[in-house]
Design a protein around this motif. Structure first.
Motif, PDB file in Angstrom:
ATOM      1  N   PHE A   1      21.154   3.897  69.003  1.00 37.19           N
ATOM      2  CA  PHE A   1      20.605   5.117  68.827  1.00 37.19           C
ATOM      3  C   PHE A   1      20.277   3.609  69.475  1.00 37.19           C
ATOM      4  O   PHE A   1      18.804   3.697  69.709  1.00 37.19           O
ATOM      5  N   SER A   2      19.864   2.754  69.028  1.00 38.73           N
ATOM      6  CA  SER A   2      18.573   1.674  69.245  1.00 38.73           C
ATOM      7  C   SER A   2      19.300   0.503  70.790  1.00 38.73           C
ATOM      8  O   SER A   2      17.855  -0.007  71.163  1.00 38.73           O
ATOM      9  N   PHE A   3      19.758   0.468  71.150  1.00 37.54           N
ATOM     10  CA  PHE A   3      20.412   0.497  72.580  1.00 37.54           C
ATOM     11  C   PHE A   3      19.461   1.679  72.952  1.00 37.54           C
ATOM     12  O   PHE A   3      18.964   0.799  74.342  1.00 37.54           O
ATOM     13  N   LYS A   4      19.688   2.987  72.926  1.00 39.00           N
ATOM     14  CA  LYS A   4      19.201   3.935  73.402  1.00 39.00           C
ATOM     15  C   LYS A   4      17.998   3.740  73.706  1.00 39.00           C
ATOM     16  O   LYS A   4      16.749   4.276  74.975  1.00 39.00           O
ATOM     17  N   LEU A   5      17.205   3.439  72.365  1.00 41.69           N
ATOM     18  CA  LEU A   5      15.488   3.099  72.231  1.00 41.69           C
ATOM     19  C   LEU A   5      15.305   2.349  73.239  1.00 41.69           C
ATOM     20  O   LEU A   5      14.460   1.947  73.423  1.00 41.69           O
ATOM     21  N   ALA A   6      15.826   1.243  73.578  1.00 44.49           N
ATOM     22  CA  ALA A   6      15.397  -0.059  73.951  1.00 44.49           C
ATOM     23  C   ALA A   6      15.101   0.299  75.521  1.00 44.49           C
ATOM     24  O   ALA A   6      14.566  -0.204  76.276  1.00 44.49           O
ATOM     25  N   GLN A   7      16.320   1.110  75.405  1.00 39.37           N
ATOM     26  CA  GLN A   7      16.525   1.405  77.014  1.00 39.37           C
ATOM     27  C   GLN A   7      15.110   2.376  77.508  1.00 39.37           C
ATOM     28  O   GLN A   7      14.219   2.315  78.568  1.00 39.37           O
ATOM     29  N   ARG A   8      14.555   3.569  76.473  1.00 36.45           N
ATOM     30  CA  ARG A   8      13.211   4.195  76.845  1.00 36.45           C
ATOM     31  C   ARG A   8      12.533   3.175  76.996  1.00 36.45           C
ATOM     32  O   ARG A   8      11.583   3.520  77.392  1.00 36.45           O
ATOM     33  N   ARG A   9      12.042   2.239  75.943  1.00 37.78           N
ATOM     34  CA  ARG A   9      11.254   1.236  76.077  1.00 37.78           C
ATOM     35  C   ARG A   9      10.926   0.403  76.811  1.00 37.78           C
ATOM     36  O   ARG A   9       9.723   0.412  77.452  1.00 37.78           O
ATOM     37  N   ARG A  10      12.382   0.300  77.425  1.00 35.67           N
ATOM     38  CA  ARG A  10      12.030  -0.210  79.647  1.00 35.67           C
ATOM     39  C   ARG A  10      11.514   0.805  80.453  1.00 35.67           C
ATOM     40  O   ARG A  10      11.393   0.272  81.767  1.00 35.67           O
ATOM     41  N   ALA A  11      12.209   1.637  80.423  1.00 32.64           N
ATOM     42  CA  ALA A  11      11.882   2.710  81.111  1.00 32.64           C
ATOM     43  C   ALA A  11      10.743   2.811  80.907  1.00 32.64           C
ATOM     44  O   ALA A  11       9.163   3.861  81.871  1.00 32.64           O
ATOM     45  N   ARG A  12       9.634   2.438  79.865  1.00 31.79           N
ATOM     46  CA  ARG A  12       7.444   2.913  79.745  1.00 31.79           C
ATOM     47  C   ARG A  12       6.936   1.353  79.455  1.00 31.79           C
ATOM     48  O   ARG A  12       5.916   1.573  79.806  1.00 31.79           O
ATOM     49  N   GLY A  13       7.990   1.124  80.053  1.00 32.00           N
ATOM     50  CA  GLY A  13       7.041  -0.126  80.734  1.00 32.00           C
ATOM     51  C   GLY A  13       7.201  -2.371  79.423  1.00 32.00           C
ATOM     52  O   GLY A  13       7.116  -2.342  80.150  1.00 32.00           O
ATOM     53  N   ARG A  14       8.190  -1.471  78.885  1.00 31.27           N
ATOM     54  CA  ARG A  14       8.003  -2.823  77.595  1.00 31.27           C
ATOM     55  C   ARG A  14       9.187  -3.364  78.254  1.00 31.27           C
ATOM     56  O   ARG A  14      10.066  -2.887  79.149  1.00 31.27           O
ATOM     57  N   SER A  15       9.676  -4.759  77.204  1.00 32.73           N
ATOM     58  CA  SER A  15      10.716  -6.113  78.310  1.00 32.73           C
ATOM     59  C   SER A  15      11.906  -4.704  77.663  1.00 32.73           C
ATOM     60  O   SER A  15      13.226  -4.986  78.400  1.00 32.73           O
ATOM     61  N   GLY A  16      11.902  -3.691  76.734  1.00 33.30           N
ATOM     62  CA  GLY A  16      13.098  -3.836  77.013  1.00 33.30           C
ATOM     63  C   GLY A  16      14.653  -4.352  75.994  1.00 33.30           C
ATOM     64  O   GLY A  16      15.684  -4.081  76.019  1.00 33.30           O
ATOM     65  N   THR A  17      13.851  -5.129  75.461  1.00 30.43           N
ATOM     66  CA  THR A  17      14.738  -6.423  74.556  1.00 30.43           C
ATOM     67  C   THR A  17      15.636  -5.751  73.117  1.00 30.43           C
ATOM     68  O   THR A  17      14.528  -5.400  73.102  1.00 30.43           O
ATOM     69  N   LEU A  18      16.387  -6.160  73.020  1.00 24.39           N
ATOM     70  CA  LEU A  18      17.175  -5.748  71.972  1.00 24.39           C
ATOM     71  C   LEU A  18      17.524  -6.709  70.113  1.00 24.39           C
ATOM     72  O   LEU A  18      18.642  -7.064  71.515  1.00 24.39           O
ATOM     73  N   THR A  19      17.004  -7.235  69.308  1.00 25.05           N
ATOM     74  CA  THR A  19      17.286  -8.347  69.162  1.00 25.05           C
ATOM     75  C   THR A  19      17.956  -8.250  67.253  1.00 25.05           C
ATOM     76  O   THR A  19      17.466  -7.026  66.864  1.00 25.05           O
ATOM     77  N   CYS A  20      19.432  -8.236  68.000  1.00 27.22           N
ATOM     78  CA  CYS A  20      20.151  -8.686  66.608  1.00 27.22           C
ATOM     79  C   CYS A  20      19.887  -9.434  64.816  1.00 27.22           C
ATOM     80  O   CYS A  20      19.905 -10.559  64.747  1.00 27.22           O
ATOM     81  N   VAL A  21      18.946  -9.105  64.299  1.00 26.72           N
ATOM     82  CA  VAL A  21      18.339  -9.163  63.108  1.00 26.72           C
ATOM     83  C   VAL A  21      18.995  -9.243  61.621  1.00 26.72           C
ATOM     84  O   VAL A  21      19.688  -8.584  61.289  1.00 26.72           O
ATOM     85  N   ASP A  22      19.783 -10.937  61.556  1.00 23.19           N
ATOM     86  CA  ASP A  22      21.051 -10.526  60.780  1.00 23.19           C
ATOM     87  C   ASP A  22      20.511 -11.753  59.516  1.00 23.19           C
ATOM     88  O   ASP A  22      20.093 -13.063  59.376  1.00 23.19           O
ATOM     89  N   LYS A  23      22.263 -12.747  58.903  1.00 24.02           N
ATOM     90  CA  LYS A  23      22.629 -13.282  58.007  1.00 24.02           C
ATOM     91  C   LYS A  23      24.099 -14.234  58.266  1.00 24.02           C
ATOM     92  O   LYS A  23      24.619 -14.449  57.435  1.00 24.02           O
ATOM     93  N   ALA A  24      24.249 -14.097  60.182  1.00 20.65           N
ATOM     94  CA  ALA A  24      25.873 -13.574  59.808  1.00 20.65           C
ATOM     95  C   ALA A  24      26.339 -15.660  59.679  1.00 20.65           C
ATOM     96  O   ALA A  24      27.336 -15.723  59.444  1.00 20.65           O
TER      97      ALA A  24
END
Length: 359
Positions: free
Chosen positions: A171-194
């Motif tokens: 879901f997250s990667f697809k949303l990032a793709q849609r954002r990129r198509a709309r002019g945003r960077s399309g960068t997806l950041t995983c936030v964790d405490k790995a």
């Protein structure tokens, strides 16, 4: 679904200021329908602390059935500080709906609207336009109602599963793709405490596996503490973030604070078949009935609903309508609307009227 079919929307106004912000949101949708080929059918149902106080249940079975049958669910703020379950936890149908319908993707946009003050220096010039995706059914919230408390200690268990995480990352990667198509960077950041917890190392590992399936999206990692610091220094560097439930709960309030407050922050909880749309703010019983509530987050949540319905049913007109609502909100604020929420004099009616006029 054809464009001529009425979209059935379950409306759960909730508690406190919930009904007060829901009313103008429905008026916005009615005006959208009057100016497009979209049709809506609204069915209202009870949910929340008031219903629990009267019946002993947060929602009747009829509300659940309505939500199962509806095309989408609009939910006002729910819960009251003075009404609690026997274990002293709040009445929270919004969380119960997430579990019941497996709404694993909590989508929390944070966009700084022109004319709205931000506490971040430079935000008015640089802009803020990011989306936080919060896993909404697992993490620490998987322990809700199941924690063990003794005289000497309390334990809650964090749960992360492959099934839910893989769907969340897709879901997250697809949303990032849609954002990129709309002019945003399309960068997806995983936030964790790995770097500390095995569960988050597992979370990150599945994110990296998904990144390999989506090489067109730039994938990054951040620890949650570093992410928090960066959000209040350079929020314009972020596009899409994905994280665990409790981290997302906290970070989504932080990002709302960057864009003017909770009254400006819409949200969605999305699953494979159902979705709930609601403002991020609470029920604010201290201002209930005074006309001071800011309906912007609820109105913007309807725009998110239309965008989701457009994608689900292939309705281009719904996507266009969602964009029209966002532009109308932008125009209302650019023309000088200033909610009481952040020091202005405009209450619920003023804001609603300005958005309706801009439509």
């Amino acid at each position: 679904m054809s464009a001529n079919s009425a979209l059935h929307i379950a409306v759960l106004p909730g508690d406190g200021i919930g009904p007060e912000v829901m009313a103008p949101a429905l008026e916005v949708l009615r005006k959208v329908a009057a100016k497009s080929d979209l049709k809506f059918r609204f069915t209202e149902a009870p949910a929340g602390a008031n219903h629990y106080r009267e019946t002993g249940k947060s929602m009747p079975d009829s509300t659940i059935k309505l939500c199962e049958e509806a095309d989408a669910i609009l939910l006002g703020a729910c819960g009251l500080p003075s009404v609690r379950y026997p274990d002293n936890t709040e009445i929270a149908p919004q969380i119960e709906l997430r579990f019941h319908f497996d709404l694993y993707a909590g989508v929390r946009p944070a966009r700084l609207i022109p004319g709205v003050p931000s506490p971040i220096l430079g935000a008015d010039a640089r802009g803020i336009d990011l989306v936080l995706i919060r896993e909404s059914t697992e993490g620490l919230f998987a322990s809700m109602g199941k924690g063990v408390v003794t005289h000497d200690e309390a334990r809650e268990t964090l749960v992360i599963t492959r099934k839910t995480s893989e769907r969340l990352f897709e879901f997250s990667f697809k949303l990032a793709q849609r954002r990129r198509a709309r002019g945003r960077s399309g960068t997806l950041t995983c936030v964790d405490k790995a770097n500390v917890f095995k569960a988050f190392a597992f979370f990150r590992e599945m994110f990296d596996e998904a990144a390999q399936r989506h090489p067109e999206v730039k994938a990054e990692h951040l620890y949650v503490d570093a992410c928090s610091a960066m959000l209040v220094k350079r929020p314009w560097d972020f596009d899409v973030m994905v994280t665990e439930n409790m981290f997302g709960d906290i970070l989504s309030d932080l990002t709302a604070g960057l864009i003017g407050g909770m009254g400006m922050a819409p949200s969605a909880d999305i699953g494979d078949r159902h979705a709930v749309f609601q403002p991020c703010h609470g029920t604010a019983p201290d201002i209930m009935g005074q006309g001071k509530a800011n309906p912007t987050a609820m109105i913007l949540s309807t725009a998110m609903m239309l965008d989701w319905l457009a994608d689900k049913h292939g309705l281009a007109s719904a996507a266009d309508a969602g964009e029209r609502i966002e532009r109308a909100v932008d125009k209302a604020y650019a023309d000088g609307i200033k909610p009481i929420e952040f020091g202005g004099s405009n209450g619920t009616a003023d804001i609603a009227e300005a958005v309706l006029a801009a439509l």
